[in-house]
Scaffold this motif. Structure first.
Motif, PDB file in Angstrom:
ATOM      1  N   LEU A  45      39.684  62.651  32.239  1.00  0.00           N
ATOM      2  CA  LEU A  45      40.389  61.382  32.100  1.00  0.00           C
ATOM      3  C   LEU A  45      39.457  60.404  31.393  1.00  0.00           C
ATOM      4  O   LEU A  45      38.265  60.677  31.231  1.00  0.00           O
ATOM      5  N   SER A  46      39.961  59.264  31.004  1.00  0.00           N
ATOM      6  CA  SER A  46      39.087  58.273  30.393  1.00  0.00           C
ATOM      7  C   SER A  46      39.481  56.872  30.820  1.00  0.00           C
ATOM      8  O   SER A  46      40.665  56.534  30.872  1.00  0.00           O
ATOM      9  N   ASP A  47      38.461  56.064  31.101  1.00  0.00           N
ATOM     10  CA  ASP A  47      38.683  54.661  31.430  1.00  0.00           C
ATOM     11  C   ASP A  47      38.613  53.781  30.183  1.00  0.00           C
ATOM     12  O   ASP A  47      38.855  52.583  30.259  1.00  0.00           O
ATOM     13  N   GLY A  48      38.261  54.359  29.032  1.00  0.00           N
ATOM     14  CA  GLY A  48      38.164  53.585  27.804  1.00  0.00           C
ATOM     15  C   GLY A  48      36.838  53.809  27.102  1.00  0.00           C
ATOM     16  O   GLY A  48      36.251  54.896  27.200  1.00  0.00           O
ATOM     17  N   TYR A  49      36.344  52.766  26.438  1.00  0.00           N
ATOM     18  CA  TYR A  49      35.132  52.936  25.639  1.00  0.00           C
ATOM     19  C   TYR A  49      34.429  51.597  25.451  1.00  0.00           C
ATOM     20  O   TYR A  49      34.998  50.521  25.694  1.00  0.00           O
ATOM     21  N   ALA A  50      33.184  51.683  24.992  1.00  0.00           N
ATOM     22  CA  ALA A  50      32.412  50.499  24.589  1.00  0.00           C
ATOM     23  C   ALA A  50      31.434  50.936  23.514  1.00  0.00           C
ATOM     24  O   ALA A  50      30.955  52.076  23.515  1.00  0.00           O
ATOM     25  N   ASP A  51      31.128  50.047  22.605  1.00  0.00           N
ATOM     26  CA  ASP A  51      30.163  50.336  21.553  1.00  0.00           C
ATOM     27  C   ASP A  51      28.809  49.735  21.909  1.00  0.00           C
ATOM     28  O   ASP A  51      28.706  48.543  22.220  1.00  0.00           O
ATOM     29  N   MET A  52      27.767  50.578  21.866  1.00  0.00           N
ATOM     30  CA  MET A  52      26.422  50.171  22.223  1.00  0.00           C
ATOM     31  C   MET A  52      25.613  49.881  20.965  1.00  0.00           C
ATOM     32  O   MET A  52      25.531  50.735  20.073  1.00  0.00           O
ATOM     33  N   PRO A  53      25.026  48.693  20.857  1.00  0.00           N
ATOM     34  CA  PRO A  53      24.255  48.350  19.660  1.00  0.00           C
ATOM     35  C   PRO A  53      23.175  49.392  19.364  1.00  0.00           C
ATOM     36  O   PRO A  53      22.621  50.015  20.274  1.00  0.00           O
ATOM     37  N   TYR A  54      22.870  49.565  18.105  1.00  0.00           N
ATOM     38  CA  TYR A  54      21.870  50.544  17.696  1.00  0.00           C
ATOM     39  C   TYR A  54      20.485  50.222  18.270  1.00  0.00           C
ATOM     40  O   TYR A  54      19.618  51.097  18.326  1.00  0.00           O
ATOM     41  N   SER A  55      20.285  49.002  18.708  1.00  0.00           N
ATOM     42  CA  SER A  55      18.997  48.588  19.285  1.00  0.00           C
ATOM     43  C   SER A  55      18.852  48.982  20.748  1.00  0.00           C
ATOM     44  O   SER A  55      17.825  48.694  21.358  1.00  0.00           O
ATOM     45  N   TYR A  56      19.856  49.636  21.328  1.00  0.00           N
ATOM     46  CA  TYR A  56      19.846  49.963  22.762  1.00  0.00           C
ATOM     47  C   TYR A  56      19.179  51.299  23.073  1.00  0.00           C
ATOM     48  O   TYR A  56      19.287  51.783  24.202  1.00  0.00           O
ATOM     49  N   PHE A  57      18.474  51.893  22.114  1.00  0.00           N
ATOM     50  CA  PHE A  57      17.943  53.239  22.309  1.00  0.00           C
ATOM     51  C   PHE A  57      16.429  53.259  22.083  1.00  0.00           C
ATOM     52  O   PHE A  57      15.950  53.684  21.025  1.00  0.00           O
ATOM     53  N   PRO A  58      15.670  52.793  23.078  1.00  0.00           N
ATOM     54  CA  PRO A  58      14.204  52.793  22.934  1.00  0.00           C
ATOM     55  C   PRO A  58      13.688  54.198  22.619  1.00  0.00           C
ATOM     56  O   PRO A  58      14.189  55.201  23.139  1.00  0.00           O
ATOM     57  N   GLY A  59      12.695  54.236  21.769  1.00  0.00           N
ATOM     58  CA  GLY A  59      12.167  55.508  21.309  1.00  0.00           C
ATOM     59  C   GLY A  59      12.499  55.753  19.854  1.00  0.00           C
ATOM     60  O   GLY A  59      11.861  56.582  19.198  1.00  0.00           O
ATOM     61  N   ARG A  60      13.517  55.043  19.335  1.00  0.00           N
ATOM     62  CA  ARG A  60      13.871  55.089  17.931  1.00  0.00           C
ATOM     63  C   ARG A  60      14.239  53.680  17.490  1.00  0.00           C
ATOM     64  O   ARG A  60      14.725  52.870  18.286  1.00  0.00           O
ATOM     65  N   THR A  74      29.964  58.963  12.492  1.00  0.00           N
ATOM     66  CA  THR A  74      30.450  58.173  13.624  1.00  0.00           C
ATOM     67  C   THR A  74      29.931  56.739  13.602  1.00  0.00           C
ATOM     68  O   THR A  74      30.089  56.018  14.590  1.00  0.00           O
ATOM     69  N   ALA A  75      29.310  56.322  12.514  1.00  0.00           N
ATOM     70  CA  ALA A  75      28.710  54.987  12.473  1.00  0.00           C
ATOM     71  C   ALA A  75      29.782  53.898  12.479  1.00  0.00           C
ATOM     72  O   ALA A  75      30.793  53.995  11.787  1.00  0.00           O
ATOM     73  N   ARG A  76      29.550  52.895  13.281  1.00  0.00           N
ATOM     74  CA  ARG A  76      30.406  51.710  13.343  1.00  0.00           C
ATOM     75  C   ARG A  76      29.523  50.480  13.253  1.00  0.00           C
ATOM     76  O   ARG A  76      28.376  50.499  13.721  1.00  0.00           O
ATOM     77  N   PRO A  77      30.028  49.373  12.705  1.00  0.00           N
ATOM     78  CA  PRO A  77      29.213  48.159  12.653  1.00  0.00           C
ATOM     79  C   PRO A  77      28.736  47.711  14.037  1.00  0.00           C
ATOM     80  O   PRO A  77      27.671  47.109  14.156  1.00  0.00           O
ATOM     81  N   SER A  78      29.525  48.032  15.069  1.00  0.00           N
ATOM     82  CA  SER A  78      29.206  47.586  16.425  1.00  0.00           C
ATOM     83  C   SER A  78      28.276  48.531  17.183  1.00  0.00           C
ATOM     84  O   SER A  78      27.881  48.235  18.299  1.00  0.00           O
ATOM     85  N   GLY A  79      27.931  49.680  16.607  1.00  0.00           N
ATOM     86  CA  GLY A  79      26.981  50.563  17.259  1.00  0.00           C
ATOM     87  C   GLY A  79      27.542  51.938  17.580  1.00  0.00           C
ATOM     88  O   GLY A  79      28.498  52.402  16.963  1.00  0.00           O
ATOM     89  N   VAL A  80      26.928  52.576  18.575  1.00  0.00           N
ATOM     90  CA  VAL A  80      27.291  53.927  18.999  1.00  0.00           C
ATOM     91  C   VAL A  80      28.421  53.840  20.016  1.00  0.00           C
ATOM     92  O   VAL A  80      28.290  53.144  21.028  1.00  0.00           O
ATOM     93  N   ARG A  81      29.507  54.519  19.753  1.00  0.00           N
ATOM     94  CA  ARG A  81      30.640  54.468  20.684  1.00  0.00           C
ATOM     95  C   ARG A  81      30.393  55.366  21.889  1.00  0.00           C
ATOM     96  O   ARG A  81      30.184  56.558  21.766  1.00  0.00           O
ATOM     97  N   PHE A  82      30.438  54.754  23.075  1.00  0.00           N
ATOM     98  CA  PHE A  82      30.371  55.473  24.342  1.00  0.00           C
ATOM     99  C   PHE A  82      31.786  55.561  24.912  1.00  0.00           C
ATOM    100  O   PHE A  82      32.423  54.534  25.159  1.00  0.00           O
ATOM    101  N   VAL A  83      32.269  56.765  25.111  1.00  0.00           N
ATOM    102  CA  VAL A  83      33.505  56.961  25.859  1.00  0.00           C
ATOM    103  C   VAL A  83      33.137  57.030  27.332  1.00  0.00           C
ATOM    104  O   VAL A  83      32.030  57.447  27.699  1.00  0.00           O
ATOM    105  N   PHE A  84      34.036  56.591  28.195  1.00  0.00           N
ATOM    106  CA  PHE A  84      33.814  56.692  29.641  1.00  0.00           C
ATOM    107  C   PHE A  84      34.745  57.768  30.191  1.00  0.00           C
ATOM    108  O   PHE A  84      35.913  57.513  30.494  1.00  0.00           O
ATOM    109  N   ASN A  85      34.212  58.992  30.265  1.00  0.00           N
ATOM    110  CA  ASN A  85      34.969  60.125  30.783  1.00  0.00           C
ATOM    111  C   ASN A  85      34.808  60.229  32.293  1.00  0.00           C
ATOM    112  O   ASN A  85      33.689  60.115  32.805  1.00  0.00           O
ATOM    113  N   GLN A  86      35.917  60.427  32.974  1.00  0.00           N
ATOM    114  CA  GLN A  86      35.878  60.779  34.399  1.00  0.00           C
ATOM    115  C   GLN A  86      36.540  62.147  34.549  1.00  0.00           C
ATOM    116  O   GLN A  86      37.350  62.544  33.724  1.00  0.00           O
ATOM    117  N   TYR A  87      36.180  62.839  35.630  1.00  0.00           N
ATOM    118  CA  TYR A  87      36.681  64.201  35.824  1.00  0.00           C
ATOM    119  C   TYR A  87      37.291  64.333  37.222  1.00  0.00           C
ATOM    120  O   TYR A  87      36.635  64.058  38.223  1.00  0.00           O
TER     121      TYR A  87
END
Length: 311
Positions: A45-60, A74-87
């Motif tokens: 199932l999914s509760d939706g999604y949110a885009d995480m800025p590219y600056s949210y990934f320490p180490g790169r 998969t690049a978007r101006p708003s960042g990396v898209r995180f889907v929220f999957n539930q099972y």
């Protein structure tokens, strides 16, 4: 050997023909994906999604993460898209939900109740909810609106996360972006006073166990389903889209407090997952979040599962 039996992918009761004829202005459809793992039926199932800025990934650097997203189309101006999957896990006698989504506290979310309704279920029909860790995007649906939204569910969470996320001293010293998780964790204990605080590996029912994946949070856990030769491991936030596993185990996420511990857990997990060929369900990977970590020439990558219409 690990595998799946019957699998169906659907969007509610609507047929492919109906979807093809639907006008472009029709409401967005609710995605569902259903697999069989032995006697278990697992519905993504999914509760939706949110885009995480590219600056949210320490180490790169943000530029490196954006370049990787572009390489993966998969690049978007708003960042990396995180889907929220539930099972949702069903075995004919009980219904167990793994995580409950952010429920509107983050991004374009709050769709889990509608997804359950498409499945023909109400929240009061869920027997248990496993909280893989106490970040807002995994427990929000349990307490949205200050209510006990799964009134008949027994709730499980690791006691190390409970201790961490309900500690006033830790909350006082935490950055603003973690405050919602602290607040919702306190709400969780208030609304579900009989919460089952486990620790590490823990057997809940025959063929259904919690596994210790601590690092992302102090009590980060996964869920293993096993029946006969078939198995599935839900790994929660061990994997993030774009960066994992391709860019390396040393790529972290802003919300991880102990980055060294998260790095160490991924360093242990990725090679083992690749060696075993284990089927994985991951919260934030593209829906339905099913795939495998594979290794080629010493480089890891994510291989979406060839799971549709399997025997």
């Amino acid at each position: 050997m690990l595998g799946l039996s019957t699998v169906t992918l659907g969007t509610g009761a609507q047929t492919m023909a109906a979807r093809a004829d639907a006008p472009s202005s029709s409401p967005e459809l609710t995605p569902l994906a259903q697999i069989k793992v032995g006697r278990f039926t697992v519905t993504a199932l999914s509760d939706g999604y949110a885009d995480m800025p590219y600056s949210y990934f320490p180490g790169r650097t943000p530029e490196q993460v954006e370049a990787a997203a572009k390489a993966q189309f998969t690049a978007r101006p708003s960042g990396v898209r995180f889907v929220f999957n539930q099972y949702l896990v069903e075995d004919g006698t009980s219904r167990i939900l793994i995580d409950a989504g952010p429920a509107g506290t983050l991004g374009e979310t709050g769709r889990l109740p509608a997804a359950l309704a498409v499945r023909g279920l109400r929240p009061d029909q869920i027997d248990a909810v496993i909280v893989t860790h106490m970040h807002q995007d995994h427990l929000g649906g349990l307490v949205a609106g200050g209510r006990r939204n799964f009134p008949n569910a027994e709730v499980y969470a690791d006691r190390r996360d409970v201790a961490h996320w309900t500690d006033p001293a830790r909350q006082a010293g935490a950055p603003d972006y973690l405050q919602t998780s602290f607040r919702l964790s306190s709400e969780l204990l208030r609304l579900y006073p009989k919460l089952q605080a486990t620790q590490g590996d823990h057997r809940i029912a025959p063929g259904l166990s919690l596994i210790d994946l601590s690092g992302h949070t102090p009590g980060h856990i996964g869920v293993r389903l096993e029946d006969g030769s078939r198995s599935l491991v839900m790994v929660s936030d061990m994997l993030f889209p774009v960066v994992h596993p391709t860019m390396g185990t040393d790529v972290n996420f802003l919300f991880e407090q102990d980055r060294a511990a998260a790095h160490a857990m991924r360093t242990r997990f990725f090679p083992r997952a690749a060696e075993e060929g284990v089927l994985i369900a991951a919260t934030h990977m593209p829906f339905p979040g099913l795939g495998r970590v594979v290794s080629e020439g010493g480089r890891f990558s994510w291989l979406p599962a060839d799971w549709a219409f399997q025997d």
